[in-house]
Design a protein around this motif. Structure first.
Motif, PDB file in Angstrom:
ATOM      1  N   VAL A 115       0.819  -1.213   0.000  1.00 24.34           N
ATOM      2  CA  VAL A 115       0.000   0.000   0.000  1.00 24.34           C
ATOM      3  C   VAL A 115       0.853   1.264   0.000  1.00 24.34           C
ATOM      4  N   GLY A 116       2.158   1.115  -0.229  1.00 25.29           N
ATOM      5  CA  GLY A 116       3.015   2.281  -0.425  1.00 25.29           C
ATOM      6  C   GLY A 116       3.716   2.814   0.797  1.00 25.29           C
ATOM      7  N   ARG A 117       3.682   2.098   1.906  1.00 24.35           N
ATOM      8  CA  ARG A 117       4.399   2.544   3.105  1.00 24.35           C
ATOM      9  C   ARG A 117       5.837   2.057   3.040  1.00 24.35           C
ATOM     10  N   LEU A 118       6.793   2.954   3.197  1.00 26.33           N
ATOM     11  CA  LEU A 118       8.202   2.583   3.130  1.00 26.33           C
ATOM     12  C   LEU A 118       8.594   1.823   4.392  1.00 26.33           C
ATOM     13  N   ASP A 141       4.264   7.183   4.310  1.00 31.88           N
ATOM     14  CA  ASP A 141       3.317   6.710   3.290  1.00 31.88           C
ATOM     15  C   ASP A 141       3.602   7.418   1.966  1.00 31.88           C
ATOM     16  N   TRP A 142       4.066   6.656   0.961  1.00 28.10           N
ATOM     17  CA  TRP A 142       4.366   7.222  -0.351  1.00 28.10           C
ATOM     18  C   TRP A 142       3.430   6.669  -1.421  1.00 28.10           C
ATOM     19  N   SER A 143       2.201   6.384  -1.045  1.00 30.58           N
ATOM     20  CA  SER A 143       1.186   5.986  -2.015  1.00 30.58           C
ATOM     21  C   SER A 143       0.725   7.202  -2.801  1.00 30.58           C
ATOM     22  N   GLU A 144       0.097   6.971  -3.948  1.00 32.54           N
ATOM     23  CA  GLU A 144      -0.449   8.082  -4.742  1.00 32.54           C
ATOM     24  C   GLU A 144      -1.480   8.870  -3.938  1.00 32.54           C
ATOM     25  N   ALA A 145      -2.251   8.180  -3.108  1.00 31.18           N
ATOM     26  CA  ALA A 145      -3.283   8.872  -2.334  1.00 31.18           C
ATOM     27  C   ALA A 145      -2.687   9.882  -1.373  1.00 31.18           C
ATOM     28  N   SER A 146      -1.445   9.647  -0.924  1.00 29.45           N
ATOM     29  CA  SER A 146      -0.829  10.535   0.063  1.00 29.45           C
ATOM     30  C   SER A 146       0.074  11.588  -0.554  1.00 29.45           C
ATOM     31  N   VAL A 147       0.918  11.182  -1.509  1.00 24.39           N
ATOM     32  CA  VAL A 147       1.897  12.135  -2.054  1.00 24.39           C
ATOM     33  C   VAL A 147       1.726  12.371  -3.549  1.00 24.39           C
ATOM     34  N   GLY A 148       0.752  11.718  -4.162  1.00 23.38           N
ATOM     35  CA  GLY A 148       0.587  11.870  -5.600  1.00 23.38           C
ATOM     36  C   GLY A 148       1.625  11.060  -6.362  1.00 23.38           C
ATOM     37  N   THR A 149       1.915  11.500  -7.569  1.00 22.64           N
ATOM     38  CA  THR A 149       2.800  10.763  -8.463  1.00 22.64           C
ATOM     39  C   THR A 149       4.209  10.643  -7.906  1.00 22.64           C
ATOM     40  N   SER A 150       4.672   9.415  -7.754  1.00 19.18           N
ATOM     41  CA  SER A 150       6.060   9.095  -7.411  1.00 19.18           C
ATOM     42  C   SER A 150       6.308   7.695  -7.917  1.00 19.18           C
TER      43      SER A 150
END
Length: 450
Positions: A115-118, A141-150
């Motif tokens: 889910v994008g958590r480092l 949290d580096w998911s799209e929902a939290s930080v957008g495009t990465s």
């Protein structure tokens, strides 16, 4: 210039043009509204996968002006979660192939969950210190929902390798950085377990960087498979004892419950899998959706239409406990209330989690059909309708043509006229795919009239 899948060669004129267009897109980002023609025109200079990611990011209300990613876990939670996670087993491979070579290279290596958590961030010490300013740290949290495009978040959203360069990032504080990320799949089930990422300057999106990360992920997936085979062999040697190997094997697996597209669920605990009876499938599907547990009365209401089934429920629970005891004594359901003492990962829950973070394509890949399609248990019917409805609505509002066509192949979409009309609206007028969709609509009309 074409709209390439991967960014141009770092330092080239094409790379400079990509950055210029991305910065122009950021100037108009405040007016971005998902699904509108104007929004698409505003950011039309971006690569297609970046443009679509920006639109998802905006719809998920990610804020490009917030400098830091949110912290999802404190240190104690992080350490416990990492210890239990299947990717912990393959970290020596990641460290040998990626982390150790990166210490003096100006690069960071990050491994995140599904889910994008480092979970782990390592590499060049100077770059680690710099990355703290945007919270590119373990537990964030580096998911799209939290930080957008990465790269990590978008790789998970699309379930494919991704390279994101500089200003293509949705969050403006990340513009000095570039990154390459590759999803990590379970070698047995194919489910996404996490993501491996390299972050740094322009070299982080070089072609050889992508090849290196993909090769490392392939090696790590193979190693995880080997570790599981070793564990299975150790368990077979001592079938009646909980050996040290079996006990240490918890981190190799995610306990799972496969409900989608099948009438009898498959339950996997600590690497052992059994096919459940239809009734036991229903019980675990319901309890898996209620981690805090249910009273006997509430479980009866969700399991049986009508009243007066308490004695039947008690008998079924006795039989289910015997099945669970054979798999793992730690997994035997508790009573008062009825609840599962171990965390199960239902595939239906994976679909819902993916939809929540905008990862529609991954949700569709996981979705093999309706939840226990023949079950009439009220709680299962409710879960089935919820998963199916949310997936359909997500695809209709933000799905690609390919995703909609794939969904149309499912039994539940056999007579879905609105779905096919949505495909026709998205297809170009001269697309060769239009004829098949029109023929399918004619089929539906003929069969419904019959």
């Amino acid at each position: 210039m074409r709209n390439p899948i991967h960014p141009p060669v770092p330092g080239s004129e094409a790379a400079a043009l990509v950055q210029k267009r991305a910065l122009m897109g950021h100037e108009r980002l405040d007016s971005l509204r998902p699904g509108t023609t104007a929004a698409t025109q505003d950011i039309s200079g971006l690569r297609r996968l970046v443009r679509e990611s920006w639109q998802r990011s905006a719809s998920l209300q990610a804020n490009p002006d917030v400098a830091e990613a949110p912290l999802a876990m404190d240190q104690d939670e992080l350490e416990e979660y990492r210890r239990q996670h299947p990717l912990a087993t393959i970290m020596p491979v990641i460290k040998k192939l990626l982390v150790q070579p990166s210490h003096d290279s100006g690069l960071l290596v990050a491994v995140g969950d599904d889910v994008g958590r480092l979970l782990w961030v390592d590499g060049d010490p100077v770059m680690q210190h710099r990355a703290e300013s945007m919270m590119f740290v373990a537990g964030a949290d580096w998911s799209e929902a939290s930080v957008g495009t990465s790269a990590p978040g978008t790789a998970l959203a699309l379930d494919r390798s991704i390279q994101i360069s500089g200003a293509e990032h949705f969050k403006r504080s990340v513009h000095p950085w570039s990154c390459t990320a590759v999803p990590f799949h379970d070698p047995d089930s194919g489910a996404v377990l996490g993501v491996v990422d390299i972050t740094g300057t322009e070299t982080a999106v070089a072609a050889h960087t992508l090849s290196l990360v993909e090769a490392t992920v392939a090696a790590a997936q193979a190693q995880l498979r080997i570790e599981r085979l070793k564990l299975a062999a150790a368990v077979r040697e001592k079938p009646r004892r909980r050996s040290a190997a079996a006990t240490s094997g918890h981190a190799l697996y995610r306990n799972s419950l496969q409900l989608l597209g099948r009438d009898q669920a498959l339950l996997s605990i600590d690497g052992r899998t059994v096919s459940l009876s239809a009734r036991h499938s229903e019980i675990l599907a319901i309890l898996g959706s209620h981690p805090d547990g249910l009273s006997a009365e509430d479980l009866c209401a969700q399991l049986y239409p009508g009243d007066g089934y308490s004695a039947t429920l008690r008998a079924e629970m006795v039989r289910l406990r015997k099945v669970m005891q054979e798999l793992s004594p730690d997994a035997v359901p508790e009573s008062r209330p009825y609840r599962l003492p171990v965390e199960l990962l239902p595939d239906s829950g994976q679909v819902l989690n993916c939809l929540q973070r905008g990862a529609h394509r991954i949700a569709l890949e996981i979705y093999k059909g309706a939840v226990l399609p023949r079950s009439e248990a009220p709680g299962v019917v409710q879960l089935r309708e919820r998963v199916s409805h949310l997936l359909r609505e997500a695809l209709l509002s933000d799905g690609s043509v390919d995703s909609l066509l794939k969904y149309a192949e499912l039994p539940e979409a056999k007579y879905d006229v609105d779905l096919r009309l949505a495909v026709l609206k998205l297809l170009p007028p001269r697309s060769p795919k239009r004829a098949a969709v029109v023929a399918d609509l004619e089929r539906i009309e003929t069969e419904l009239k019959a």
